[in-house]
Write an enzyme that holds these catalytic residues in place. Structure first.
Site, PDB file in Angstrom:
ATOM      1  N   HIS A  39      47.008  38.729  47.688  1.00  0.00           N
ATOM      2  CA  HIS A  39      46.192  38.414  46.511  1.00  0.00           C
ATOM      3  C   HIS A  39      46.926  38.822  45.251  1.00  0.00           C
ATOM      4  O   HIS A  39      47.755  39.737  45.261  1.00  0.00           O
ATOM      5  CB  HIS A  39      44.819  39.086  46.584  1.00  0.00           C
ATOM      6  CG  HIS A  39      44.860  40.570  46.782  1.00  0.00           C
ATOM      7  ND1 HIS A  39      45.063  41.142  48.018  1.00  0.00           N
ATOM      8  CD2 HIS A  39      44.731  41.603  45.914  1.00  0.00           C
ATOM      9  CE1 HIS A  39      45.049  42.458  47.900  1.00  0.00           C
ATOM     10  NE2 HIS A  39      44.864  42.776  46.625  1.00  0.00           N
ATOM     11  N   HIS A  59      45.267  40.887  52.741  1.00  0.00           N
ATOM     12  CA  HIS A  59      45.326  39.422  52.619  1.00  0.00           C
ATOM     13  C   HIS A  59      45.933  39.202  51.247  1.00  0.00           C
ATOM     14  O   HIS A  59      45.379  39.689  50.241  1.00  0.00           O
ATOM     15  CB  HIS A  59      43.911  38.832  52.725  1.00  0.00           C
ATOM     16  CG  HIS A  59      43.831  37.331  52.628  1.00  0.00           C
ATOM     17  ND1 HIS A  59      43.176  36.552  53.558  1.00  0.00           N
ATOM     18  CD2 HIS A  59      44.290  36.464  51.680  1.00  0.00           C
ATOM     19  CE1 HIS A  59      43.251  35.277  53.206  1.00  0.00           C
ATOM     20  NE2 HIS A  59      43.911  35.199  52.060  1.00  0.00           N
ATOM     21  N   ASP A  63      36.850  40.284  40.801  1.00  0.00           N
ATOM     22  CA  ASP A  63      36.956  41.533  41.557  1.00  0.00           C
ATOM     23  C   ASP A  63      35.608  42.265  41.503  1.00  0.00           C
ATOM     24  O   ASP A  63      34.975  42.354  40.450  1.00  0.00           O
ATOM     25  CB  ASP A  63      38.068  42.418  40.971  1.00  0.00           C
ATOM     26  CG  ASP A  63      38.489  43.515  41.931  1.00  0.00           C
ATOM     27  OD1 ASP A  63      39.635  43.471  42.419  1.00  0.00           O
ATOM     28  OD2 ASP A  63      37.667  44.430  42.191  1.00  0.00           O
TER      29      ASP A  63
HETATM   30  P1  AMP Z   1      44.419  45.862  46.377  1.00  0.00           P
HETATM   31  O1  AMP Z   1      44.252  47.333  46.155  1.00  0.00           O
HETATM   32  O2  AMP Z   1      45.524  45.258  45.571  1.00  0.00           O
HETATM   33  O3  AMP Z   1      44.476  45.524  47.843  1.00  0.00           O
HETATM   34  O4  AMP Z   1      43.113  45.206  45.773  1.00  0.00           O
HETATM   35  C1  AMP Z   1      41.978  44.861  46.511  1.00  0.00           C
HETATM   36  C2  AMP Z   1      40.897  44.527  45.525  1.00  0.00           C
HETATM   37  O5  AMP Z   1      39.875  43.832  46.209  1.00  0.00           O
HETATM   38  C3  AMP Z   1      40.260  45.737  44.843  1.00  0.00           C
HETATM   39  O6  AMP Z   1      40.463  45.654  43.434  1.00  0.00           O
HETATM   40  C4  AMP Z   1      38.780  45.598  45.229  1.00  0.00           C
HETATM   41  O7  AMP Z   1      37.919  46.002  44.177  1.00  0.00           O
HETATM   42  C5  AMP Z   1      38.664  44.136  45.571  1.00  0.00           C
HETATM   43  N1  AMP Z   1      37.593  43.776  46.503  1.00  0.00           N
HETATM   44  C6  AMP Z   1      37.340  44.349  47.710  1.00  0.00           C
HETATM   45  N2  AMP Z   1      36.289  43.730  48.297  1.00  0.00           N
HETATM   46  C7  AMP Z   1      35.891  42.745  47.449  1.00  0.00           C
HETATM   47  C8  AMP Z   1      34.852  41.753  47.493  1.00  0.00           C
HETATM   48  N3  AMP Z   1      34.018  41.654  48.530  1.00  0.00           N
HETATM   49  N4  AMP Z   1      34.724  40.914  46.436  1.00  0.00           N
HETATM   50  C9  AMP Z   1      35.563  41.019  45.379  1.00  0.00           C
HETATM   51  N5  AMP Z   1      36.561  41.918  45.291  1.00  0.00           N
HETATM   52  C10 AMP Z   1      36.722  42.777  46.302  1.00  0.00           C
END
Ligand code: AMP
Length: 114
Positions: A99, A97, A29
């Site tokens: 995760h 997406h 992350d």
């Molecule tokens: P959620 O709030 O469950 O949708 O989590 C999305 C997560 O994606 C967050 O913890 C962000 O910090 C992470 N995130 C967003 N963009 C990226 C990226 N380019 N690379 C890695 N993590 C990311």
């Protein structure tokens, strides 16, 4: 489709990849909230847990096998970790997406949901 995690899966944008096979990819992350904070995603685009349907369910065993393997690789399989999937607005989902967050490397406590 303008999806940042599809772009990561397709290597169109860089990420710190820790696991990859035919169906699943996992990367650190960008904004970690624990010493180990990894996101595990299907390469195929599925919006969220709530959007799962039909063949999508076949992705889940692969995702959970990957989670276990990553936990061993990261050395948190014995100390423990939390797996979270936020679904929808009230679930705090920011990236649409599917995760699974893996959080570990310290005692996560009860309230940290990502
Ligand atoms: P959620 O709030 O469950 O949708 O989590 C999305 C997560 O994606 C967050 O913890 C962000 O910090 C992470 N995130 C967003 N963009 C990226 C990226 N380019 N690379 C890695 N993590 C990311």
């Amino acid at each position: 489709m303008d999806c940042i995690f599809c772009k990561i899966a397709n290597k169109e944008i860089p990420s710190d990849i820790v696991f990859e096979n035919e169906k699943v990819i996992a990367f650190r992350d960008i904004n970690p909230v624990a010493p180990v904070h990894i996101l595990v995603i299907p390469k195929a685009h599925v919006e969220s847990v709530q959007a799962l349907e039909g063949e999508d369910y076949n992705l889940l065993p692969d995702i959970f096998k990957a989670i276990k393997e990553i936990a061993v690789k990261e050395g948190i399989d014995k100390s423990g970790y939390r797996v979270i999937s936020n679904s929808g607005k009230d679930g705090g989902q920011e990236v649409f997406h599917l995760h699974f967050h893996i959080l570990g490397g310290e005692n996560i406590g009860k309230l940290r949901c990502k």
